[in-house]
Design a protein around this motif. Structure first.
Motif, PDB file in Angstrom:
ATOM      1  N   UNK A  31      10.554   7.245  14.620  1.00  0.00           N
ATOM      2  CA  UNK A  31       9.552   6.285  13.455  1.00  0.00           C
ATOM      3  C   UNK A  31       9.514   6.037  12.394  1.00  0.00           C
ATOM      4  N   UNK A  32       9.991   4.765  11.509  1.00  0.00           N
ATOM      5  CA  UNK A  32      10.530   4.447  10.354  1.00  0.00           C
ATOM      6  C   UNK A  32       8.971   4.359   9.263  1.00  0.00           C
ATOM      7  N   UNK A  33       9.300   5.146   7.606  1.00  0.00           N
ATOM      8  CA  UNK A  33       8.062   5.294   7.454  1.00  0.00           C
ATOM      9  C   UNK A  33       7.814   3.933   6.679  1.00  0.00           C
ATOM     10  N   UNK A  34       7.274   3.836   5.606  1.00  0.00           N
ATOM     11  CA  UNK A  34       7.236   2.304   4.985  1.00  0.00           C
ATOM     12  C   UNK A  34       6.435   2.409   3.649  1.00  0.00           C
ATOM     13  N   UNK A  35       8.045   2.270   2.418  1.00  0.00           N
ATOM     14  CA  UNK A  35       8.275   2.112   1.049  1.00  0.00           C
ATOM     15  C   UNK A  35       7.628   1.475   0.620  1.00  0.00           C
ATOM     16  N   UNK A  36       6.918   1.249  -0.296  1.00  0.00           N
ATOM     17  CA  UNK A  36       6.571   0.421  -1.512  1.00  0.00           C
ATOM     18  C   UNK A  36       6.542   0.827  -3.060  1.00  0.00           C
ATOM     19  N   UNK A  37       6.901  -0.014  -3.763  1.00  0.00           N
ATOM     20  CA  UNK A  37       6.564   0.527  -5.202  1.00  0.00           C
ATOM     21  C   UNK A  37       5.258  -0.434  -5.696  1.00  0.00           C
ATOM     22  N   UNK A  38       4.819   1.489  -6.357  1.00  0.00           N
ATOM     23  CA  UNK A  38       3.620   1.229  -7.525  1.00  0.00           C
ATOM     24  C   UNK A  38       3.646   0.727  -8.667  1.00  0.00           C
ATOM     25  N   UNK A  39       4.816   1.746  -9.342  1.00  0.00           N
ATOM     26  CA  UNK A  39       4.065   1.597 -10.803  1.00  0.00           C
ATOM     27  C   UNK A  39       5.559   2.376 -11.154  1.00  0.00           C
ATOM     28  N   UNK A  40       6.394   0.691 -12.078  1.00  0.00           N
ATOM     29  CA  UNK A  40       7.614   2.068 -13.229  1.00  0.00           C
ATOM     30  C   UNK A  40       8.541   2.759 -11.901  1.00  0.00           C
ATOM     31  N   UNK A  41       8.686   2.000 -10.931  1.00  0.00           N
ATOM     32  CA  UNK A  41       9.664   2.146 -10.267  1.00  0.00           C
ATOM     33  C   UNK A  41      10.825   1.148  -8.837  1.00  0.00           C
ATOM     34  N   UNK A  68      -3.070  -7.922  -1.860  1.00  0.00           N
ATOM     35  CA  UNK A  68      -3.433  -8.424  -2.908  1.00  0.00           C
ATOM     36  C   UNK A  68      -2.302  -7.495  -3.995  1.00  0.00           C
ATOM     37  N   UNK A  69      -1.354  -6.756  -3.277  1.00  0.00           N
ATOM     38  CA  UNK A  69      -0.112  -6.291  -3.798  1.00  0.00           C
ATOM     39  C   UNK A  69      -0.397  -5.259  -4.681  1.00  0.00           C
ATOM     40  N   UNK A  70      -1.702  -4.652  -4.664  1.00  0.00           N
ATOM     41  CA  UNK A  70      -1.894  -3.589  -5.744  1.00  0.00           C
ATOM     42  C   UNK A  70      -2.554  -2.233  -4.449  1.00  0.00           C
ATOM     43  N   UNK A  71      -1.837  -1.222  -3.959  1.00  0.00           N
ATOM     44  CA  UNK A  71      -2.561  -0.322  -3.314  1.00  0.00           C
ATOM     45  C   UNK A  71      -2.508   1.031  -4.294  1.00  0.00           C
ATOM     46  N   UNK A  72      -2.645   1.825  -3.299  1.00  0.00           N
ATOM     47  CA  UNK A  72      -3.045   2.959  -4.271  1.00  0.00           C
ATOM     48  C   UNK A  72      -1.914   3.503  -5.308  1.00  0.00           C
ATOM     49  N   UNK A  73      -0.346   3.264  -4.503  1.00  0.00           N
ATOM     50  CA  UNK A  73       0.416   4.215  -5.765  1.00  0.00           C
ATOM     51  C   UNK A  73       0.313   2.732  -6.864  1.00  0.00           C
ATOM     52  N   UNK A  74      -0.122   1.296  -7.122  1.00  0.00           N
ATOM     53  CA  UNK A  74      -0.120   0.682  -7.917  1.00  0.00           C
ATOM     54  C   UNK A  74      -0.831   1.076  -8.833  1.00  0.00           C
ATOM     55  N   UNK A  75      -2.267   1.830  -7.955  1.00  0.00           N
ATOM     56  CA  UNK A  75      -3.512   1.830  -8.744  1.00  0.00           C
ATOM     57  C   UNK A  75      -3.063   2.939  -9.895  1.00  0.00           C
ATOM     58  N   UNK A  76      -2.805   3.897  -8.885  1.00  0.00           N
ATOM     59  CA  UNK A  76      -2.840   5.093  -9.594  1.00  0.00           C
ATOM     60  C   UNK A  76      -2.221   5.653 -10.631  1.00  0.00           C
ATOM     61  N   UNK A  77      -0.880   4.539 -10.456  1.00  0.00           N
ATOM     62  CA  UNK A  77       0.353   4.227 -11.818  1.00  0.00           C
ATOM     63  C   UNK A  77      -0.146   3.643 -13.140  1.00  0.00           C
ATOM     64  N   UNK A  99      -0.341   5.694 -16.045  1.00  0.00           N
ATOM     65  CA  UNK A  99       1.063   5.544 -16.895  1.00  0.00           C
ATOM     66  C   UNK A  99       2.166   5.922 -15.907  1.00  0.00           C
ATOM     67  N   UNK A 100       2.463   7.113 -14.766  1.00  0.00           N
ATOM     68  CA  UNK A 100       3.082   7.447 -14.341  1.00  0.00           C
ATOM     69  C   UNK A 100       4.145   7.342 -13.648  1.00  0.00           C
ATOM     70  N   UNK A 101       4.886   6.850 -13.423  1.00  0.00           N
ATOM     71  CA  UNK A 101       6.253   6.239 -11.697  1.00  0.00           C
ATOM     72  C   UNK A 101       5.464   6.848 -10.871  1.00  0.00           C
ATOM     73  N   UNK A 102       5.324   6.169  -9.281  1.00  0.00           N
ATOM     74  CA  UNK A 102       4.746   5.679  -8.561  1.00  0.00           C
ATOM     75  C   UNK A 102       5.028   5.040  -7.111  1.00  0.00           C
TER      76      UNK A 102
END
Length: 230
Positions: A182-192, A122-131, A135-138
């Motif tokens: 192995x790679x890691x998997x990076x995604x934007x949360x908020x304000x980045x 739903x495009x709203x994982x932990x990093x987005x939720x916490x951001x 209000x922090x960039x996450x």
């Protein structure tokens, strides 16, 4: 140590939690690049669980983004706030993570989560939720791609491949942080932005696959959990 209880209005079932995600997702800010890599402070957050005792320990570790030295750290211990449901894991841990962040005496700067942001059904994982809540960039950095796929990426540090949703949207990137691992998997949360997020993770991985922020927070929350449940 004080046990953090979940807020009185915290969702208690899957349908309510999904409705909260859908509402909060509208508040995600995606048009800011975020702080430049290798500058200021970067804070790693992570959690450890003891499901038998219904306890979760959270850690927030603040690093100097240039030297990667620890400049502050904090922990919190709380009750597991939600049942285990894939896609809703943020609801299990966010009250305790926010308590750990609130215990810091300085601005956390960029926050790096062991989890997902946009790379979520739903495009709203932990990093987005916490951001959104802080209000922090996450940004989120995960160990596996969850429900998304990507093309083969090159073998060298810095090689990337887009994480693609079924509709073709790029929701994150597989990022090789060390040659041949192995790679890691990076995604934007908020304000980045995603380019900036990947650059941050490369700056945070001079020696190992996982960011120093995640490695330090993982050790600290595990130690906090042992102490809390001893």
């Amino acid at each position: 140590m004080k046990i953090i209880e979940k807020p009185a209005d915290w969702p208690a079932d899957e349908a309510t939690a999904i409705a909260v995600q859908d509402e909060l997702r509208t508040r995600v800010v995606l048009d800011e690049p975020g702080p430049p890599p290798s500058s200021g402070l970067v804070t790693g957050v992570d959690v450890a669980y003891d499901d038998e005792r219904d306890v979760v320990a959270a850690a927030a570790v603040v690093l100097d983004a240039v030297t990667l030295d620890v400049v502050e750290e904090a922990t919190a211990v709380g009750r597991v706030a939600f049942p285990y449901v894939p896609g809703l894991l943020a609801f299990r841990e966010i009250p305790t993570v926010m308590a750990a962040l609130a215990s810091l005496t300085r601005d956390p700067g960029l926050v790096v989560c062991d989890g997902y942001g946009r790379a979520h059904p739903r495009r709203f994982g932990l990093a987005a939720h916490l951001g959104v809540l802080t209000g922090l960039p996450v940004i989120g950095v995960a160990k596996n791609p969850f429900v998304f796929t990507h093309a083969e990426l090159g073998p060298r540090r810095g090689d990337v491949a887009a994480l693609l949703a079924d509709d073709g949207e790029e929701v994150g990137r597989a990022l090789r942080t060390q040659d041949g691992v192995k790679p890691v998997y990076v995604s934007v949360g908020h304000r980045t932005g995603l380019d900036n997020a990947c650059a941050h993770i490369l700056a945070l991985t001079p020696r190992y696959r996982l960011p120093e922020s995640t490695r330090r927070a993982d050790r600290l929350c595990r130690r906090a959990l042992i102490e809390a449940t001893a």
